[in-house]
Design a protein around this motif. Structure first.
Motif, short mmCIF file in Angstrom:
data_model
loop_
_atom_site.label_atom_id
_atom_site.label_comp_id
_atom_site.label_asym_id
_atom_site.label_seq_id
_atom_site.Cartn_x
_atom_site.Cartn_y
_atom_site.Cartn_z
N GLN A 54 19.63 -8.32 -11.84
CA GLN A 54 18.62 -7.60 -11.89
C GLN A 54 17.78 -8.04 -13.07
O GLN A 54 16.45 -7.90 -13.13
N GLY A 55 18.16 -8.22 -14.37
CA GLY A 55 17.61 -8.79 -15.46
C GLY A 55 16.78 -10.08 -15.11
O GLY A 55 15.67 -10.32 -15.48
N ALA A 56 17.46 -10.96 -14.25
CA ALA A 56 16.79 -12.37 -13.89
C ALA A 56 15.82 -12.08 -13.20
O ALA A 56 14.75 -12.87 -13.19
N GLU A 70 12.93 -11.24 -15.11
CA GLU A 70 12.37 -12.19 -16.09
C GLU A 70 11.50 -13.13 -15.17
O GLU A 70 10.23 -13.56 -15.46
N VAL A 71 12.19 -13.40 -14.00
CA VAL A 71 11.46 -14.39 -12.98
C VAL A 71 10.11 -13.92 -12.39
O VAL A 71 9.30 -14.65 -12.33
N LYS A 72 9.90 -12.73 -12.23
CA LYS A 72 8.85 -12.15 -11.56
C LYS A 72 7.55 -12.57 -12.53
O LYS A 72 6.41 -13.09 -11.89
N LYS A 73 7.79 -12.30 -13.90
CA LYS A 73 6.59 -12.60 -14.74
C LYS A 73 6.40 -14.12 -14.50
O LYS A 73 5.22 -14.71 -14.86
N ALA A 119 17.06 -15.97 -8.31
CA ALA A 119 15.90 -14.96 -8.27
C ALA A 119 14.83 -15.92 -7.98
O ALA A 119 13.75 -15.36 -7.04
N LEU A 120 14.45 -16.96 -8.25
CA LEU A 120 13.50 -17.86 -7.79
C LEU A 120 13.63 -18.32 -6.50
O LEU A 120 12.50 -18.21 -5.72
N ALA A 121 14.77 -18.32 -5.84
CA ALA A 121 14.86 -18.68 -4.44
C ALA A 121 14.34 -17.11 -3.76
O ALA A 121 13.86 -17.20 -2.45
N ASP A 171 7.51 -10.17 -21.16
CA ASP A 171 6.38 -9.21 -20.98
C ASP A 171 5.00 -9.98 -20.92
O ASP A 171 4.08 -9.48 -20.53
N GLY A 172 5.07 -11.35 -21.40
CA GLY A 172 3.61 -11.89 -21.29
C GLY A 172 2.76 -11.87 -22.52
O GLY A 172 1.91 -12.39 -22.50
N GLN A 173 3.46 -11.15 -23.55
CA GLN A 173 2.62 -11.06 -24.71
C GLN A 173 2.50 -12.60 -25.52
O GLN A 173 3.36 -13.25 -25.39
N SER A 174 1.43 -12.76 -26.31
CA SER A 174 1.32 -14.00 -26.85
C SER A 174 2.14 -14.16 -27.82
O SER A 174 2.64 -13.19 -28.50
N TYR A 175 2.49 -15.58 -28.13
CA TYR A 175 3.56 -15.64 -29.26
C TYR A 175 3.07 -15.16 -30.46
O TYR A 175 1.83 -15.59 -30.92
#
Length: 243
Positions: free
Chosen positions: A22-24, A27-30, A56-58, A223-227
């Protein structure tokens, strides 16, 4: 024998049992947004481990190949992949036994920096370049060394399946090292080392540029926040093959 040849065995499956599919997926969705690729394209998951992210990618519609050096982890991936969605292949990330180019290559969950010599780690980026189609996309998901140094937990312990797992962490010789001791009542302690060489952003950028890989974005988390060097827990490079 190198640490990664010893550590990624049956005990690894127990130590990291808490990492779930589920965690994967989350992460992959983003990451799908970052890759910006249509369904059906071919993606290589380099150092796929137990295959959580590959599967998850598959699920999200990519044609996925997962490569890892550990036979134990690959066997577990095959076992989990009940619908046979992913092609699994054993190989070293510095010299992947594949010729075909991919639309995207991902290297996730700090599966980089395993080697003592910089040139050996740099070989991984040259392999990513070789395995990408022209303008193919990549994601390299690494820890943030600044954050790790500031937030390192020196000691922890927990129980799992009747085993006592003790973990100690330290920064030594430019690496973050985790020493794991697994104890059980009816046998001797088992000892493992995990080690990742700490590369800060500037070093990463230099190595990627030398390999012909162009950085489009650097994110600080899933979450896509800038580094941000001080506050981000991750350092995730997203980009494409030049030319």
């Amino acid at each position: 024998m190198a640490w990664y040849q010893e550590s990624f065995g049956n005990d690894y499956l127990v130590v990291y049992k808490h990492r779930d599919l589920q965690g994967a997926y989350h992460e992959v969705k983003k990451m799908m947004d970052w890759l910006d690729l249509p369904q059906g394209v071919e993606v290589l998951d380099l150092c796929c481990g137990m295959g959580r992210h590959s599967m998850a990618l598959a699920e999200f519609g990519y044609e996925v190949t997962g490569v890892d050096l550990s036979e134990v982890l690959l066997d577990e991936a095959v076992k989990q992949d009940v619908n046979k969605q992913v092609k699994w292949l054993r190989g070293d990330m510095r010299d992947v036994p594949l010729e075909q180019p991919y639309d995207a290559v991902v290297n996730l969950f700090t599966s980089f920096g395993y080697f003592d010599e910089d040139e050996q780690n740099e070989k991984v980026f040259h392999e990513i370049h070789r395995l990408l189609k022209a303008n193919g996309r990549f994601i390299i998901d690494f820890l943030n060394p600044v954050y790790v140094k500031a937030n390192l937990v020196p000691q922890s312990e927990r129980s799992e399946e009747g085993l006592l797992i003790r973990e100690s962490r330290s920064i030594e010789d430019g690496c973050v090292r985790k020493r794991i001791v697994i104890s059980q009542e009816d046998g001797p302690d088992r000892h493992y080392l995990e080690q990742v060489k700490l590369y800060e952003r500037a070093s990463f950028e230099t190595m990627l540029r030398k390999a012909g890989l162009h950085i489009d974005d650097v994110f600080g988390g899933y979450d896509g926040q800038s580094y941000d060097a001080q506050t981000s827990s991750r350092m995730i490079f997203v980009g494409h093959k030049e030319g």
